[in-house]
Design a protein around this motif. Structure first.
Motif, PDB file in Angstrom:
ATOM      1  N   HIS A  13       0.858  -1.223  -0.249  1.00 23.50           N
ATOM      2  CA  HIS A  13      -0.027   0.161  -0.032  1.00 23.50           C
ATOM      3  C   HIS A  13       0.862   1.292  -0.049  1.00 23.50           C
ATOM      4  O   HIS A  13       0.576   2.455  -0.545  1.00 23.50           O
ATOM      5  N   ASN A  14       2.055   1.372   0.514  1.00 27.99           N
ATOM      6  CA  ASN A  14       2.901   2.353   0.837  1.00 27.99           C
ATOM      7  C   ASN A  14       3.393   2.568  -0.616  1.00 27.99           C
ATOM      8  O   ASN A  14       3.481   3.677  -1.219  1.00 27.99           O
ATOM      9  N   HIS A  15       3.826   1.360  -1.335  1.00 32.12           N
ATOM     10  CA  HIS A  15       4.143   1.783  -2.853  1.00 32.12           C
ATOM     11  C   HIS A  15       3.054   2.325  -3.645  1.00 32.12           C
ATOM     12  O   HIS A  15       3.765   3.287  -4.707  1.00 32.12           O
ATOM     13  N   LEU A  16       1.803   1.962  -3.527  1.00 31.23           N
ATOM     14  CA  LEU A  16       0.872   2.571  -4.345  1.00 31.23           C
ATOM     15  C   LEU A  16       0.572   4.005  -3.876  1.00 31.23           C
ATOM     16  O   LEU A  16       0.391   4.577  -4.890  1.00 31.23           O
ATOM     17  N   ARG A  17       0.500   4.105  -2.732  1.00 28.21           N
ATOM     18  CA  ARG A  17       0.178   5.651  -2.150  1.00 28.21           C
ATOM     19  C   ARG A  17       1.441   6.759  -2.807  1.00 28.21           C
ATOM     20  O   ARG A  17       0.963   7.584  -3.227  1.00 28.21           O
ATOM     21  N   LYS A  18       2.432   6.071  -2.897  1.00 28.70           N
ATOM     22  CA  LYS A  18       3.596   6.803  -3.622  1.00 28.70           C
ATOM     23  C   LYS A  18       3.314   7.311  -4.812  1.00 28.70           C
ATOM     24  O   LYS A  18       4.026   8.271  -5.401  1.00 28.70           O
ATOM     25  N   ARG A  19       2.595   6.559  -5.816  1.00 25.15           N
ATOM     26  CA  ARG A  19       2.557   6.665  -7.234  1.00 25.15           C
ATOM     27  C   ARG A  19       0.875   7.421  -7.235  1.00 25.15           C
ATOM     28  O   ARG A  19       0.645   7.747  -8.637  1.00 25.15           O
ATOM     29  N   GLN A  20       0.038   7.620  -6.291  1.00 22.52           N
ATOM     30  CA  GLN A  20      -0.901   8.117  -6.486  1.00 22.52           C
ATOM     31  C   GLN A  20      -1.147   9.632  -6.991  1.00 22.52           C
ATOM     32  O   GLN A  20      -0.114  10.304  -6.635  1.00 22.52           O
ATOM     33  N   GLY A  21      -1.877   9.882  -7.745  1.00 16.65           N
ATOM     34  CA  GLY A  21      -1.871  11.228  -8.312  1.00 16.65           C
ATOM     35  C   GLY A  21      -0.997  11.469  -9.443  1.00 16.65           C
ATOM     36  O   GLY A  21      -0.605  12.531 -10.169  1.00 16.65           O
ATOM     37  N   GLY A  22      -0.598  10.331  -9.894  1.00 12.93           N
ATOM     38  CA  GLY A  22       0.167  10.074 -11.184  1.00 12.93           C
ATOM     39  C   GLY A  22      -0.232  10.660 -12.470  1.00 12.93           C
ATOM     40  O   GLY A  22      -1.548  10.855 -12.518  1.00 12.93           O
ATOM     41  N   ALA A  23       0.465  10.503 -13.674  1.00 10.67           N
ATOM     42  CA  ALA A  23       0.238  10.819 -14.835  1.00 10.67           C
ATOM     43  C   ALA A  23       0.128   9.532 -15.772  1.00 10.67           C
ATOM     44  O   ALA A  23       1.014   8.698 -15.776  1.00 10.67           O
ATOM     45  N   ALA A  24      -0.962   9.590 -16.723  1.00  7.25           N
ATOM     46  CA  ALA A  24      -0.971   8.632 -17.904  1.00  7.25           C
ATOM     47  C   ALA A  24      -1.038   9.102 -19.176  1.00  7.25           C
ATOM     48  O   ALA A  24      -1.767  10.229 -19.212  1.00  7.25           O
ATOM     49  N   PRO A  25      -0.544   8.633 -20.207  1.00  4.63           N
ATOM     50  CA  PRO A  25      -0.544   9.098 -21.453  1.00  4.63           C
ATOM     51  C   PRO A  25      -2.040   8.602 -22.317  1.00  4.63           C
ATOM     52  O   PRO A  25      -2.180   9.052 -23.323  1.00  4.63           O
ATOM     53  N   VAL A  26      -2.832   7.792 -21.529  1.00  6.94           N
ATOM     54  CA  VAL A  26      -4.138   7.215 -22.451  1.00  6.94           C
ATOM     55  C   VAL A  26      -5.420   7.284 -21.133  1.00  6.94           C
ATOM     56  O   VAL A  26      -4.907   7.305 -20.090  1.00  6.94           O
ATOM     57  N   VAL A  27      -6.284   7.435 -21.882  1.00 11.20           N
ATOM     58  CA  VAL A  27      -7.561   7.137 -20.780  1.00 11.20           C
ATOM     59  C   VAL A  27      -8.099   6.016 -21.376  1.00 11.20           C
ATOM     60  O   VAL A  27      -8.233   5.350 -22.455  1.00 11.20           O
ATOM     61  N   VAL A  28      -8.663   5.098 -20.424  1.00  7.68           N
ATOM     62  CA  VAL A  28      -9.187   3.965 -20.665  1.00  7.68           C
ATOM     63  C   VAL A  28     -10.694   3.837 -20.095  1.00  7.68           C
ATOM     64  O   VAL A  28     -10.714   4.512 -18.920  1.00  7.68           O
ATOM     65  N   TRP A  29     -11.562   3.202 -20.576  1.00  3.77           N
ATOM     66  CA  TRP A  29     -12.735   3.031 -20.102  1.00  3.77           C
ATOM     67  C   TRP A  29     -13.444   1.622 -20.319  1.00  3.77           C
ATOM     68  O   TRP A  29     -12.876   0.917 -21.353  1.00  3.77           O
ATOM     69  N   THR A  30     -14.444   1.071 -19.638  1.00  2.15           N
ATOM     70  CA  THR A  30     -15.377  -0.116 -19.920  1.00  2.15           C
ATOM     71  C   THR A  30     -16.492  -0.028 -19.502  1.00  2.15           C
ATOM     72  O   THR A  30     -17.194   0.820 -18.568  1.00  2.15           O
ATOM     73  N   GLU A  31     -17.336  -0.719 -20.287  1.00  4.18           N
ATOM     74  CA  GLU A  31     -18.834  -0.793 -19.961  1.00  4.18           C
ATOM     75  C   GLU A  31     -19.361  -2.155 -20.423  1.00  4.18           C
ATOM     76  O   GLU A  31     -19.587  -2.669 -21.380  1.00  4.18           O
ATOM     77  N   PRO A  32     -19.564  -3.079 -18.958  1.00  2.00           N
ATOM     78  CA  PRO A  32     -19.906  -4.291 -19.233  1.00  2.00           C
ATOM     79  C   PRO A  32     -21.385  -4.234 -18.965  1.00  2.00           C
ATOM     80  O   PRO A  32     -22.040  -3.847 -17.918  1.00  2.00           O
ATOM     81  N   LEU A  33     -22.112  -5.048 -19.940  1.00  5.02           N
ATOM     82  CA  LEU A  33     -23.385  -4.920 -20.021  1.00  5.02           C
ATOM     83  C   LEU A  33     -24.088  -6.296 -20.086  1.00  5.02           C
ATOM     84  O   LEU A  33     -23.764  -6.725 -21.103  1.00  5.02           O
ATOM     85  N   LEU A  34     -24.717  -6.910 -19.296  1.00  4.22           N
ATOM     86  CA  LEU A  34     -25.405  -7.904 -19.351  1.00  4.22           C
ATOM     87  C   LEU A  34     -26.852  -8.084 -20.152  1.00  4.22           C
ATOM     88  O   LEU A  34     -27.703  -7.171 -19.410  1.00  4.22           O
ATOM     89  N   ASP A  35     -27.090  -8.481 -21.375  1.00  7.19           N
ATOM     90  CA  ASP A  35     -28.260  -8.430 -22.062  1.00  7.19           C
ATOM     91  C   ASP A  35     -29.227  -9.406 -21.277  1.00  7.19           C
ATOM     92  O   ASP A  35     -29.134 -10.560 -21.161  1.00  7.19           O
ATOM     93  N   THR A  36     -30.470  -8.761 -20.967  1.00 10.37           N
ATOM     94  CA  THR A  36     -31.409  -9.334 -20.249  1.00 10.37           C
ATOM     95  C   THR A  36     -32.090 -10.382 -21.005  1.00 10.37           C
ATOM     96  O   THR A  36     -32.801 -11.402 -20.381  1.00 10.37           O
ATOM     97  N   ALA A  37     -32.032 -10.184 -22.533  1.00 13.10           N
ATOM     98  CA  ALA A  37     -32.743 -10.990 -23.255  1.00 13.10           C
ATOM     99  C   ALA A  37     -31.928 -12.337 -23.608  1.00 13.10           C
ATOM    100  O   ALA A  37     -32.705 -13.476 -23.559  1.00 13.10           O
ATOM    101  N   THR A  38     -30.785 -12.072 -23.852  1.00 17.48           N
ATOM    102  CA  THR A  38     -30.009 -13.208 -24.186  1.00 17.48           C
ATOM    103  C   THR A  38     -29.075 -13.836 -23.204  1.00 17.48           C
ATOM    104  O   THR A  38     -28.349 -14.963 -23.483  1.00 17.48           O
TER     105      THR A  38
END
Length: 411
Positions: free
Chosen positions: A216-241
């Protein structure tokens, strides 16, 4: 400009020859930094042999600039011995300009330590003019038969609540082990448990380690950092199929060249499996059960020279097993940059499954059984009719020993 993975050379010499041997075991500086934003230089010092190290000084140098001398840190008469650790924080932070790339050298000096061969760690850092907020990925190999893994659970529960961290657990040789998922973690060349890895190893600068108290210490020291990309996801369960549609998209905000892969981890919560190592909560959280892009990710989504402002995305279809509560399933989406055999998570995001109606992305395919009764059925790439619907019925094979991606260095 070619990237060289962070180097940490450790030469252990007999105590009779050298009375002590101080070295830096970890520098918590991420590979990318926002231009003009100060970056703390922090990490850990160890003593590999001989009498205790009672004081030390850490200094650093960016590229060919001036040496930034640290202040002496006194540890008292007990000092450091027997591979015990001491944390350091340099009083002067690093500030990188936009478009600047170079080597950060960090070294330790301890009185009475004549072995200077292992004192220095080198980290490659790039400054970003334009950047996206960065979340950290912590991957942990664990086992229900591992006593230290059971002890690590309270810390992992705390880490799992940190909004800046995405946690994924890979079970090893127990009731929750999935061969394909296990093959993915084998890529880190470690067999011990627990083992934690930050951002897929940060181009080789972060080695898998059992130091659960420090993750957790390793992670906290990196928080607020910068990334060259944006990533997103949309998981959707189809209620019919009763088919889960997982869409992952990414957009580069800074020009970057190289070998990129997109992946999505199906992560389940509230998976019942009793601990073999002792009494503990049998309801397991953050369990990785499926890698939709296989162990290496899908390398056909993002080109070697992605255009700024262009969204690259892929949609996978996954058959949904009866009786599985959609509230217990989340998707971890990530973009990986491969560089000459090493890799780094450029960015990662997580979203849990929603229900609704999803579009059909291709003709029906014969499904293939995978972990937990799920069926991986198909994948579609956006904007490419020639391969708009790709069969995923055959699971990726386990990589052969020594097999590696092309690993194009970034410019």
């Amino acid at each position: 400009m070619r990237r060289t993975p962070a180097l940490l050379t450790a030469v252990l010499l007999a105590p009779a020859a050298f009375p002590q041997n101080a070295y830096i075991s970890q520098v918590d500086v991420a590979p990318y930094a926002a231009a003009g934003r100060p970056v703390e230089i922090t990490g850990y010092i160890r003593n590999s042999s001989g009498p205790a190290v009672t004081s030390f000084v850490v200094s650093w140098r960016w590229r060919n600039g001036p040496v930034q001398q640290g202040t002496p840190i006194n540890l008292g008469p007990t000092g450091l011995s027997g591979e015990s650790m001491a944390m350091f924080k340099h009083p002067t932070p690093l500030t990188v300009k936009g478009g600047e790339h170079g080597t950060l050298r960090v070294w330790v000096e301890a009185p009475g330590d004549p072995d200077r061969s292992n004192d220095t760690v080198r980290v490659e850092v790039s400054g970003l003019d334009r950047w996206a907020p960065k979340r950290q990925l912590l991957e942990v190999r664990t086992s229900l038969a591992c006593h230290n893994c059971l002890q690590a659970q309270p810390r992992l529960d705390e880490i799992g609540k940190d909004p800046g961290v995405v946690l994924a657990k890979f079970h090893y040789r127990d009731a929750l082990t999935v061969p394909e998922v296990d093959a993915y973690f084998d890529g880190y060349a470690t067999q011990f448990t627990p083992a934690g890895v930050v951002d897929q190893g940060e181009y080789g600068g972060y080695a898998p380690n059992p130091g659960q108290s420090q993750w957790h210490n390793h992670l906290r020291k990196r928080q607020g950092g910068a990334a060259p990309v944006v990533v997103w996801t949309e998981p959707l369960l189809d209620t019919a199929t009763q088919v889960l549609h997982v869409t992952v998209g990414t957009e580069f905000v800074t020009r970057l060249k190289g070998d990129f892969a997109v992946n999505a981890m199906i992560v389940r919560n509230n998976v019942h499996a009793p601990w073999e190592a002792g009494p503990g909560d049998p309801w397991n959280q953050r369990v990785v059960q499926l890698l939709l892009g296989g162990p290496d990710g899908d390398g056909e989504v993002v080109p070697d020279e992605p255009a700024l402002g262009t969204t690259y995305k892929i949609t996978w279809e996954v058959g949904w097993p009866q009786g599985l509560d959609f509230h217990d399933v989340c998707v971890v989406a990530l973009v990986t940059h491969y560089d000459r055999g090493a890799k780094h998570t450029l960015n990662v995001q997580e979203a849990c499954v929603n229900r609704g109606r999803a579009p059909v992305i291709g003709a029906s395919l014969p499904p293939a059984p995978v972990a937990g009764g799920m069926l991986r059925m198909a994948a579609a790439h956006a904007g490419d009719p020639g391969r708009a619907h790709r069969a995923m019925a055959v699971l990726p094979q386990r990589p052969r020993a020594g097999q590696a991606r092309k690993g194009a260095p970034r410019a």
